[in-house]
Write a protein that holds these residues in place. Sequence first.
Motif, PDB file in Angstrom:
ATOM      1  N   TRP A 112     -20.234  44.968  96.523  1.00 29.34           N
ATOM      2  CA  TRP A 112     -21.154  45.727  97.379  1.00 29.34           C
ATOM      3  C   TRP A 112     -22.185  46.353  96.457  1.00 29.34           C
ATOM      4  O   TRP A 112     -21.880  47.303  95.747  1.00 29.34           O
ATOM      5  N   THR A 115     -25.916  50.549  94.241  1.00 27.75           N
ATOM      6  CA  THR A 115     -26.366  51.471  93.190  1.00 27.75           C
ATOM      7  C   THR A 115     -27.175  50.767  92.107  1.00 27.75           C
ATOM      8  O   THR A 115     -26.882  49.631  91.746  1.00 27.75           O
ATOM      9  N   ALA A 121     -27.542  57.705  94.024  1.00 24.58           N
ATOM     10  CA  ALA A 121     -27.423  57.802  95.478  1.00 24.58           C
ATOM     11  C   ALA A 121     -28.767  57.662  96.198  1.00 24.58           C
ATOM     12  O   ALA A 121     -28.806  57.566  97.426  1.00 24.58           O
TER      13      ALA A 121
HETATM   14  C1  FAD Z   1     -15.911  53.231  89.054  1.00 24.38           C
HETATM   15  C2  FAD Z   1     -17.158  53.125  89.845  1.00 24.38           C
HETATM   16  C3  FAD Z   1     -17.293  52.147  90.814  1.00 24.38           C
HETATM   17  C4  FAD Z   1     -18.467  52.028  91.553  1.00 24.38           C
HETATM   18  N1  FAD Z   1     -18.596  51.016  92.458  1.00 24.38           N
HETATM   19  C5  FAD Z   1     -19.768  50.837  93.086  1.00 24.38           C
HETATM   20  C6  FAD Z   1     -19.982  49.704  93.915  1.00 24.38           C
HETATM   21  O1  FAD Z   1     -19.107  48.864  94.072  1.00 24.38           O
HETATM   22  N2  FAD Z   1     -21.179  49.561  94.507  1.00 24.38           N
HETATM   23  C7  FAD Z   1     -22.174  50.458  94.344  1.00 24.38           C
HETATM   24  O2  FAD Z   1     -23.237  50.266  94.908  1.00 24.38           O
HETATM   25  N3  FAD Z   1     -22.016  51.548  93.551  1.00 24.38           N
HETATM   26  C8  FAD Z   1     -20.840  51.741  92.929  1.00 24.38           C
HETATM   27  N4  FAD Z   1     -20.670  52.813  92.090  1.00 24.38           N
HETATM   28  C9  FAD Z   1     -21.734  53.753  91.933  1.00 24.38           C
HETATM   29  C10 FAD Z   1     -21.473  55.049  92.654  1.00 24.38           C
HETATM   30  O3  FAD Z   1     -21.434  54.858  94.040  1.00 24.38           O
HETATM   31  C11 FAD Z   1     -22.571  55.977  92.186  1.00 24.38           C
HETATM   32  O4  FAD Z   1     -22.009  56.626  91.104  1.00 24.38           O
HETATM   33  C12 FAD Z   1     -23.064  56.899  93.228  1.00 24.38           C
HETATM   34  O5  FAD Z   1     -23.972  56.204  94.021  1.00 24.38           O
HETATM   35  C13 FAD Z   1     -23.698  58.139  92.667  1.00 24.38           C
HETATM   36  O6  FAD Z   1     -24.588  57.838  91.676  1.00 24.38           O
HETATM   37  P1  FAD Z   1     -24.646  58.733  90.344  1.00 24.38           P
HETATM   38  O7  FAD Z   1     -23.288  59.070  89.925  1.00 24.38           O
HETATM   39  O8  FAD Z   1     -25.536  58.014  89.424  1.00 24.38           O
HETATM   40  O9  FAD Z   1     -25.198  60.089  90.800  1.00 24.38           O
HETATM   41  P2  FAD Z   1     -26.642  60.515  91.287  1.00 24.38           P
HETATM   42  O10 FAD Z   1     -26.959  59.841  92.567  1.00 24.38           O
HETATM   43  O11 FAD Z   1     -27.605  60.415  90.174  1.00 24.38           O
HETATM   44  O12 FAD Z   1     -26.334  62.025  91.605  1.00 24.38           O
HETATM   45  C14 FAD Z   1     -26.194  63.037  90.592  1.00 24.38           C
HETATM   46  C15 FAD Z   1     -25.573  64.264  91.185  1.00 24.38           C
HETATM   47  O13 FAD Z   1     -26.359  64.720  92.275  1.00 24.38           O
HETATM   48  C16 FAD Z   1     -25.560  64.842  93.432  1.00 24.38           C
HETATM   49  N5  FAD Z   1     -26.354  64.464  94.602  1.00 24.38           N
HETATM   50  C17 FAD Z   1     -26.889  63.256  94.881  1.00 24.38           C
HETATM   51  N6  FAD Z   1     -27.532  63.288  96.055  1.00 24.38           N
HETATM   52  C18 FAD Z   1     -27.410  64.548  96.534  1.00 24.38           C
HETATM   53  C19 FAD Z   1     -27.857  65.212  97.707  1.00 24.38           C
HETATM   54  N7  FAD Z   1     -28.553  64.575  98.654  1.00 24.38           N
HETATM   55  N8  FAD Z   1     -27.546  66.506  97.861  1.00 24.38           N
HETATM   56  C20 FAD Z   1     -26.829  67.152  96.927  1.00 24.38           C
HETATM   57  N9  FAD Z   1     -26.377  66.587  95.800  1.00 24.38           N
HETATM   58  C21 FAD Z   1     -26.663  65.300  95.606  1.00 24.38           C
HETATM   59  C22 FAD Z   1     -24.408  63.885  93.226  1.00 24.38           C
HETATM   60  O14 FAD Z   1     -23.263  64.256  93.976  1.00 24.38           O
HETATM   61  C23 FAD Z   1     -24.177  64.009  91.737  1.00 24.38           C
HETATM   62  O15 FAD Z   1     -23.364  65.110  91.485  1.00 24.38           O
HETATM   63  C24 FAD Z   1     -19.513  52.939  91.336  1.00 24.38           C
HETATM   64  C25 FAD Z   1     -19.385  53.936  90.367  1.00 24.38           C
HETATM   65  C26 FAD Z   1     -18.232  54.019  89.621  1.00 24.38           C
HETATM   66  C27 FAD Z   1     -18.127  55.072  88.557  1.00 24.38           C
END
Ligand code: FAD
Length: 531
Positions: A112, A115, A121
């Motif tokens: 999926w 990211t 996000a």
């Molecule tokens: C082991 C693992 C598996 C994963 N598998 C997948 C996968 O299969 N497919 C996929 O697409 N992604 C996957 N991901 C990615 C995961 O979903 C992302 O880590 C996630 O989208 C958040 O991105 P980020 O950690 O870069 O945080 P960012 O989006 O950069 O956010 C940084 C901080 O801001 C906060 N934040 C973000 N938006 C808001 C908001 N609107 N309001 C308040 N706070 C906010 C977050 O909670 C976080 O604390 C995976 C990640 C890991 C570590």
Amino acid sequence: MKVAELEALLSAHEHDAWSPEFLAAHDDHDRFPAEAVAVLDEAGFGRNYVLDRDSSFPGMTALIRAVARRDLTVAIAHGKTFLGSAPVWVAGTAAQVSAHADRVRAGEVVCWGLTERDHGADLLAGEFAAARLDDGWRLDGEKWLINNATRGGTACVLARTDPQGGARGFSVFLVDRSRLPEDAWQPLPKVLTHGIRGADISGFAAQGAVVGDDARVGEAGDGITVVLKALQLTRIACSGLSLGAADHALRIARDFATGRKLYGRLLADVPHVRQILGRAAATALTAEAVAVVATRSVHALPGELSVVSAIAKAFVPTQVQRLLGSVAELLGVRGFLTSAPGTGFAKLERDHRICGIFDGSTAVNRAALLAQMPRLGRLLRAERLDADGLRTTARLDAGLPAFDRDRLVLTSPTGCSLVQSLPAVASWAPDVLTEVDGLAETAAAFVPAIGGLPSEAFDLAARYERAYAIACCLHLWSENHQDSLLWTDGLWLRACLAVLLGRDDEEAFDAMAAVLLDWKTPAFSILGEAA
Ligand SMILES: Cc1cc2nc3c(=O)[nH]c(=O)nc-3n(C[C@H](O)[C@H](O)[C@H](O)COP(=O)(O)OP(=O)(O)OC[C@H]3O[C@@H](n4cnc5c(N)ncnc54)[C@H](O)[C@@H]3O)c2cc1C
């Protein structure tokens, strides 16, 4: 497949592929748990991820929980196929659904791809692009931190189809890697992780990957809508992962407390330890109550899933992480050691951390809930609700209607029936009513804003989640009955309300500890054998 069949299957392998020591060795070496996954594949476990009119969403989530309580890494690695397939179930054409269902039943691994390295996000900032050709699309870009990106034969990917982006600027594509030249679709190197170390966490890079128009899932420009609807399902399904982790942690805590002697008596007999155990057990049941109602809502209250999924994905992992914290403290060094006499808890605690991060972090889900908060506040004041849907959701012996994807919507027209029913269902509980009054007022007055929400807003979301959990407990209690110690004299309800309302109900926690210490079934559950 039924949970009991799965339990029998995994028990038969608990000295080989599913042995905790064998799985821990894979984890130590960041190695994929291929043998454990093969056991599931050979049993045709993939067919549980097909969501059609005959499916039971609570049934699927219970199976995910049963896998997760043995090993969370395997559950996350294997369960990703459901997450990657959800866009097809919510928006695929009949031909796409049928062909994809056949592949998933046959064991296809699906990833999926949402990211991107630079955008986390923030899906609307995604740069992975799909450019229209005469008879298809050309895909270019990178998705990173993708579970199963290397092993997956199929990728479901969100791509920018309008260079200007925006809410209508993205589309979803289902990409069959076997149809592409190798250099057009390259997996990225494995990324080492803190938890679920054996999982295939990597990414992929597309370079001039040409797919037909039949790879598009949903209309061109509908990608964000498709993703948001798919997330309504996946975020609820993820509760199975956390509940499995809770079962596992409680099992370790029970075994420790009943086996460890200090100062001439068992830990299980120390009053303070019993309070910790009882509170942890009740915390697990608050998460379960929310998960049970949320999974049943997929069938019975589908129009409310935009609210319910955000609540479940924020509440359930948070409660279970809290539980893990208290069990970690209780276990002392046995929760910290990764060699004997460690209990396997350290891996479990690391593994569960991801549940509050992926598929939308707790903050992201709270932000999604806050976007609907003024309306939720007004509907709470008006006490309007879908009474039939609510009753079917809470009555465990009520037949569930077939899942109907056409009833998924991005904002809930009826708000959240569970929370809106609180003034009626909690009329005997003055402290709940006071909380509901305050919540309705604050929620109705709340002004949503994109990004930069004040931190009090997140407290409001957490309050709303708690109200939902209270409503789940009250309805499950009033609509059902079981002959078990947990149900005797309302024990589980009393203990859960104590957790949710911050009451120090020592008597209830002590009684919960007694049930936990004597617990013998695989799941610690209000559902009994069905969980
Ligand atoms: C082991 C693992 C598996 C994963 N598998 C997948 C996968 O299969 N497919 C996929 O697409 N992604 C996957 N991901 C990615 C995961 O979903 C992302 O880590 C996630 O989208 C958040 O991105 P980020 O950690 O870069 O945080 P960012 O989006 O950069 O956010 C940084 C901080 O801001 C906060 N934040 C973000 N938006 C808001 C908001 N609107 N309001 C308040 N706070 C906010 C977050 O909670 C976080 O604390 C995976 C990640 C890991 C570590």
